[in-house]
Design a protein around this motif. Structure first.
Motif, PDB file in Angstrom:
ATOM      1  N   ILE A 288      38.071  30.116  42.589  1.00 48.53           N
ATOM      2  CA  ILE A 288      38.405  29.706  43.954  1.00 48.53           C
ATOM      3  C   ILE A 288      39.750  30.292  44.377  1.00 48.53           C
ATOM      4  O   ILE A 288      39.907  30.784  45.498  1.00 48.53           O
ATOM      5  N   ASP A 289      40.725  30.265  43.483  1.00 46.77           N
ATOM      6  CA  ASP A 289      42.042  30.835  43.813  1.00 46.77           C
ATOM      7  C   ASP A 289      41.925  32.318  44.156  1.00 46.77           C
ATOM      8  O   ASP A 289      42.595  32.812  45.062  1.00 46.77           O
ATOM      9  N   ILE A 290      41.070  33.028  43.432  1.00 49.04           N
ATOM     10  CA  ILE A 290      40.874  34.448  43.725  1.00 49.04           C
ATOM     11  C   ILE A 290      40.198  34.630  45.085  1.00 49.04           C
ATOM     12  O   ILE A 290      40.645  35.432  45.918  1.00 49.04           O
TER      13      ILE A 290
ATOM     14  N   CYS B 190      40.259  32.784  47.615  1.00 45.60           N
ATOM     15  CA  CYS B 190      41.174  32.392  48.696  1.00 45.60           C
ATOM     16  C   CYS B 190      42.418  33.273  48.756  1.00 45.60           C
ATOM     17  O   CYS B 190      43.366  32.951  49.484  1.00 45.60           O
ATOM     18  N   THR B 191      42.435  34.350  47.980  1.00 45.67           N
ATOM     19  CA  THR B 191      43.518  35.341  47.921  1.00 45.67           C
ATOM     20  C   THR B 191      44.806  34.780  47.334  1.00 45.67           C
ATOM     21  O   THR B 191      45.883  35.338  47.550  1.00 45.67           O
ATOM     22  N   LEU B 192      44.717  33.701  46.576  1.00 48.18           N
ATOM     23  CA  LEU B 192      45.901  33.119  45.946  1.00 48.18           C
ATOM     24  C   LEU B 192      46.154  33.701  44.562  1.00 48.18           C
ATOM     25  O   LEU B 192      47.234  33.494  43.995  1.00 48.18           O
ATOM     26  N   ALA B 193      45.174  34.386  44.006  1.00 47.18           N
ATOM     27  CA  ALA B 193      45.316  35.006  42.687  1.00 47.18           C
ATOM     28  C   ALA B 193      44.612  36.359  42.712  1.00 47.18           C
ATOM     29  O   ALA B 193      43.683  36.579  43.501  1.00 47.18           O
ATOM     30  N   LYS B 194      45.069  37.275  41.873  1.00 45.97           N
ATOM     31  CA  LYS B 194      44.476  38.600  41.791  1.00 45.97           C
ATOM     32  C   LYS B 194      43.383  38.633  40.731  1.00 45.97           C
ATOM     33  O   LYS B 194      43.501  37.979  39.699  1.00 45.97           O
ATOM     34  N   LYS B 195      42.361  39.389  40.999  1.00 44.50           N
ATOM     35  CA  LYS B 195      41.293  39.593  40.017  1.00 44.50           C
ATOM     36  C   LYS B 195      41.670  40.754  39.107  1.00 44.50           C
ATOM     37  O   LYS B 195      42.521  41.580  39.447  1.00 44.50           O
ATOM     38  N   ASN B 196      41.013  40.831  37.945  1.00 46.62           N
ATOM     39  CA  ASN B 196      41.162  42.006  37.088  1.00 46.62           C
ATOM     40  C   ASN B 196      40.181  43.101  37.495  1.00 46.62           C
ATOM     41  O   ASN B 196      40.567  44.241  37.722  1.00 46.62           O
ATOM     42  N   THR B 197      38.916  42.733  37.565  1.00 49.56           N
ATOM     43  CA  THR B 197      37.884  43.677  37.998  1.00 49.56           C
ATOM     44  C   THR B 197      36.833  42.925  38.789  1.00 49.56           C
ATOM     45  O   THR B 197      36.787  41.687  38.790  1.00 49.56           O
ATOM     46  N   GLY B 198      35.969  43.686  39.436  1.00 50.14           N
ATOM     47  CA  GLY B 198      34.890  43.099  40.217  1.00 50.14           C
ATOM     48  C   GLY B 198      35.078  43.350  41.702  1.00 50.14           C
ATOM     49  O   GLY B 198      36.174  43.693  42.167  1.00 50.14           O
ATOM     50  N   ASP B 199      34.006  43.169  42.442  1.00 50.02           N
ATOM     51  CA  ASP B 199      34.029  43.368  43.895  1.00 50.02           C
ATOM     52  C   ASP B 199      33.767  42.047  44.601  1.00 50.02           C
ATOM     53  O   ASP B 199      32.865  41.287  44.214  1.00 50.02           O
ATOM     54  N   ILE B 200      34.546  41.794  45.647  1.00 47.96           N
ATOM     55  CA  ILE B 200      34.394  40.591  46.451  1.00 47.96           C
ATOM     56  C   ILE B 200      34.433  40.978  47.920  1.00 47.96           C
ATOM     57  O   ILE B 200      35.338  41.717  48.350  1.00 47.96           O
ATOM     58  N   TYR B 201      33.476  40.497  48.687  1.00 48.96           N
ATOM     59  CA  TYR B 201      33.483  40.658  50.136  1.00 48.96           C
ATOM     60  C   TYR B 201      33.376  39.263  50.758  1.00 48.96           C
ATOM     61  O   TYR B 201      32.516  38.466  50.378  1.00 48.96           O
TER      62      TYR B 201
END
Length: 311
Positions: free
Chosen positions: A50-52, A54-65
């Protein structure tokens, strides 16, 4: 924009903290206007995901739209923040300000005009019934009043997607019901997409779709009915007259059961199967109860990896 349009698309998302991998390549999607329940125990990777989103945390890999915007770069994340509202477990409102002041201040973050903010305030006030607490300082509110204000803050800009992280935890039953009715109204009347995490399985039971995450992996997904069909079961509870040789009756018919505190429990393939058993035993029964499989059963059986076998 049709309800079938995908507004959240997650593909092979991974997130690590040092050597610990919290989210391990999960993929799922959320449709426009649906109530989506995201379930998992503490430490499952739910809050990290959820944090990712909501742009509150960075991901390592993967695609999100999210609502058509690609997650991860500054421009994409800024656009996403304009489209989402978030209700956190802990409040972010200023306890020294009134409810009205808090919500209007929040509206200014979205570059809304004074007229838009006033119009939107009337919108959120109608849904969350804020008239009685409008001029009260946030720090003086009860838990339920705070939650109403938190949701109003999150939707002052009329977001496309509302993230709710356990929004009714700690509330009394009456306040929980009010908050839940407001959430459902928002979904049904404005076609707002609701992304929900909850510890109350009766709330997950009315979701359009459910995803269960465990130890960083998605372990189950589907509609509540699909999950109940796969991971839960209906049961028949029976109490017999003392004169009846119940165990012998079951043994002769090779019917399996469990027995505890004078109650025989039989698992059923479908609720209607109880009818035939009750008809055969109608003169021997003191009492009976048919129990429908629930989302509690689903969650427990998934998390504990229990195999559901109909006896």
């Amino acid at each position: 924009m049709s309800k079938e349009q995908i507004v959240i698309k997650v593909d092979n998302l991974r997130k690590s903290y040092g050597a610990f991998e919290a989210v391990k390549g999960i993929s799922f999607s959320v449709k426009k206007g649906e109530l989506f329940a995201f379930l998992g125990t503490n430490g499952a990777g739910k809050s990290t995901t959820i944090d990712i989103l909501c742009t509150l945390a960075k991901k390592n890999t993967g695609d999100i739209y999210i609502d058509g915007y690609k997650h991860g770069d500054i421009k994409g994340n800024n656009n996403i923040r304009e489209k989402i509202g978030v209700v956190f477990q802990e409040s972010v409102l200023d306890e020294r300000l009134t409810v009205y002041e808090n919500i209007l201040n929040r509206g200014q973050y979205y570059n809304l005009s004074k007229e838009q903010i006033q119009d939107n305030y009337q919108f959120v006030s109608e849904y969350l019934k804020l008239d009685d607490i409008k001029d009260k300082k946030y720090g003086a509110l009860s838990g339920g009043q705070r939650r109403r204000s938190d949701i109003a803050r999150a939707i002052i800009h009329k977001p496309t997607i509302l993230f709710l992280d356990e929004p009714t935890t700690g509330l009394d039953p009456q306040t929980r019901l009010f908050v839940w009715e407001a959430i459902k109204r928002l979904q049904e009347e404005t076609n707002m997409t609701i992304f929900l995490t909850t510890h109350y399985m009766e709330e997950a039971a009315v979701a359009d779709n459910v995803v269960v995450i465990k130890e960083g992996h998605i372990v189950a997904e589907g509609t509540p009915d699909q999950l109940k069909d796969k991971y839960a079961f209906d049961s028949l509870h029976l109490v017999f007259k003392n004169t009846f040789s119940s165990k012998q009756w079951f043994k002769e018919r090779k019917i399996s059961y469990t027995f505890k505190n004078s109650i025989y429990t039989l698992r059923l393939a479908t609720t209607i199967d109880a009818y035939d058993i009750l008809k055969k035993l109608e003169n021997q029964i003191e009492s009976f109860e048919v129990i429908k499989g629930s989302m509690d059963d689903v969650f427990i059986n998934i998390i504990e990896e229990k195999e559901v076998i109909v006896l």
